[in-house]
Design an enzyme around this catalytic site. Sequence first.
Site, PDB file in Angstrom:
ATOM      1  N   HIS A 268      84.770  30.215  30.332  1.00 18.83           N
ATOM      2  CA  HIS A 268      84.432  28.808  30.551  1.00 18.83           C
ATOM      3  C   HIS A 268      85.466  27.896  29.873  1.00 18.83           C
ATOM      4  O   HIS A 268      86.053  27.019  30.515  1.00 18.83           O
ATOM      5  CB  HIS A 268      83.035  28.527  30.004  1.00 18.83           C
ATOM      6  CG  HIS A 268      82.569  27.116  30.207  1.00 18.83           C
ATOM      7  ND1 HIS A 268      81.802  26.745  31.288  1.00 18.83           N
ATOM      8  CD2 HIS A 268      82.773  25.989  29.487  1.00 18.83           C
ATOM      9  CE1 HIS A 268      81.560  25.435  31.214  1.00 18.83           C
ATOM     10  NE2 HIS A 268      82.134  24.947  30.131  1.00 18.83           N
ATOM     11  N   GLU A 269      85.692  28.123  28.589  1.00 22.65           N
ATOM     12  CA  GLU A 269      86.618  27.242  27.864  1.00 22.65           C
ATOM     13  C   GLU A 269      88.051  27.424  28.352  1.00 22.65           C
ATOM     14  O   GLU A 269      88.832  26.469  28.358  1.00 22.65           O
ATOM     15  CB  GLU A 269      86.532  27.484  26.353  1.00 22.65           C
ATOM     16  CG  GLU A 269      85.145  27.238  25.725  1.00 22.65           C
ATOM     17  CD  GLU A 269      84.534  25.873  26.043  1.00 22.65           C
ATOM     18  OE1 GLU A 269      85.286  24.920  26.327  1.00 22.65           O
ATOM     19  OE2 GLU A 269      83.289  25.767  26.027  1.00 22.65           O
ATOM     20  N   HIS A 272      88.554  25.109  31.202  1.00 23.47           N
ATOM     21  CA  HIS A 272      88.909  23.763  30.722  1.00 23.47           C
ATOM     22  C   HIS A 272      90.375  23.745  30.271  1.00 23.47           C
ATOM     23  O   HIS A 272      91.114  22.798  30.536  1.00 23.47           O
ATOM     24  CB  HIS A 272      88.032  23.377  29.520  1.00 23.47           C
ATOM     25  CG  HIS A 272      86.626  22.971  29.864  1.00 23.47           C
ATOM     26  ND1 HIS A 272      86.351  21.905  30.698  1.00 23.47           N
ATOM     27  CD2 HIS A 272      85.419  23.456  29.462  1.00 23.47           C
ATOM     28  CE1 HIS A 272      85.018  21.769  30.792  1.00 23.47           C
ATOM     29  NE2 HIS A 272      84.441  22.692  30.067  1.00 23.47           N
ATOM     30  N   GLU A 298      84.465  19.885  34.220  1.00 21.19           N
ATOM     31  CA  GLU A 298      83.441  20.922  34.232  1.00 21.19           C
ATOM     32  C   GLU A 298      83.548  21.779  35.501  1.00 21.19           C
ATOM     33  O   GLU A 298      83.221  22.967  35.477  1.00 21.19           O
ATOM     34  CB  GLU A 298      82.054  20.282  34.102  1.00 21.19           C
ATOM     35  CG  GLU A 298      80.945  21.217  33.704  1.00 21.19           C
ATOM     36  CD  GLU A 298      81.087  21.821  32.296  1.00 21.19           C
ATOM     37  OE1 GLU A 298      81.941  21.369  31.501  1.00 21.19           O
ATOM     38  OE2 GLU A 298      80.334  22.765  32.010  1.00 21.19           O
TER      39      GLU A 298
END
Length: 504
Positions: A268-269, A272, A298
């Site tokens: 997830h990170e 980003h 997101e």
Amino acid sequence: MTTAPQAYQELSALSKEIRLLRSIAGVLGWDRETYMPTKASPLRADQMSYLSGRAHRLLIDPRFGDLLATVEQDGLAEDPASDAAVNLREWRHDYDRGVKVPAELVEEITHTAVLAQRSWVNARKASDFSIFQPHLTQLITLTRRMAEHIGYEQTPYDALLDGYEPGETTANVQRLFAGLRAELVPLVQAIQDSPVRPRSEILTRDYPVDRQYLFGRSAAAAFGYDLAAGRLDTVTHPFCSGIGPGDVRITTRYNLNFFNEAFFGILHESGHGLYEQGLPVEFFGLPRGEDIGMGIHESQSRLWENFVGRSRDYWTYFFPRAQQMFPEALADVTMEAFYFAVNEVKPSLIRVEADEVTYNLHIMLRFEIEQAIVSGDLAIADIPAAWNETFAKYLGIAVPDDSQGCLQDIHWSFAGFGYFPTYALGNLYGAQIFAAARQALPDLPAHIRRGDFSPLLAWLKENIYSQGKRYRSRQLVEKISGAEPSHEPLVAYLQAKYGELYHL
Ligand code: ZN
């Protein structure tokens, strides 16, 4: 007399100075969450509020407004998609938002939020909403006042939403969410009724933390996250910090007995992080070189985490590697069993632990309650009851106490009203963008099965990352996919994937 080109130059210089101050604050903020000694807290708070105050004063200085007016009167920005026009539009947006809210009100909100956060921590610990209630009431009053200063077309909530997702309106989000909810609630029910269940105990075996670190790091690197321009550190509340070109840092937290927490957190990170690392360096410090907003940000974390990282194609490549890294935990597990386990759907109380299908229902509940308290339709004291009732309706489970209900998230304690919807917008945009990528790249599944993510990354970089703030979120999604943002791509994806897994 300043000419328009001179004014544009001066604005660019100011914009870069503001961005530089923010990037310094970014390093300090990252340090605060990772390695800072505890006793440094008061000094760090002073350092950071000094920097943000300085950046804010540069932005709201009348000089900034004069320069803007000079450039706007000129034909410099006739083509709305030109770099100069994009910068001007965003400078105007930020300047107007900045000057409309009196500095005293900003300070009052900041100050109230410090106390509110402390009371929220206590309220959550005691699972007693009444402890937080007076502070929340104050914050809502101040937030409403702020919305009135900023101005809005239809509802004060528009002004708040615009702070996180520029240009987006409450009415649009309501429409999108209504369509999504109508499909999700029955899907969750059908999955609940299915006799098929994954072997979720696979994921709660022993996964040594040092190896989780190595495995997660290699997965981020495989996506194309540049570790020479980033880092992976351990924190309590994971985040990604886009400090600037050559410095985009990600974080995670480890759990020996739950594989998903660190691994999917890292994916997830790093999503980003890939967005931040892909922004156009030549425009650093100018809006043209910045990310669009929380929704698109997101969409990228979700795209890499879920649409790629929770796919069968992905695990076709990575599962044999996971077995090598964690032989004790995975020797007797098949790829299919593992794939099903990481995609378990189960209505649960806590948003951050929710699966792909139920997650958006957690967001819709918050979106509805926020609108109702901002408009005054719901009394603050009635939040717990409204929360529990809606939760039972959407997810079919009873909330046992406030700490696992309306007190679970930090957002309201820092007056972050309008933030939550961007999480679900990210899921919707992510689905629509990924569907467009699949169309544009017919060999994408085969690439992923070989662990080659470079064609997807190149496509995202060209279509999204390198575009900076050129478009607003809706425009960008429409430009990429040929259709307005809609709930349909996400619903189609969820129905196909989970229909197969749960034999629906
Ligand atoms: Zn995120």
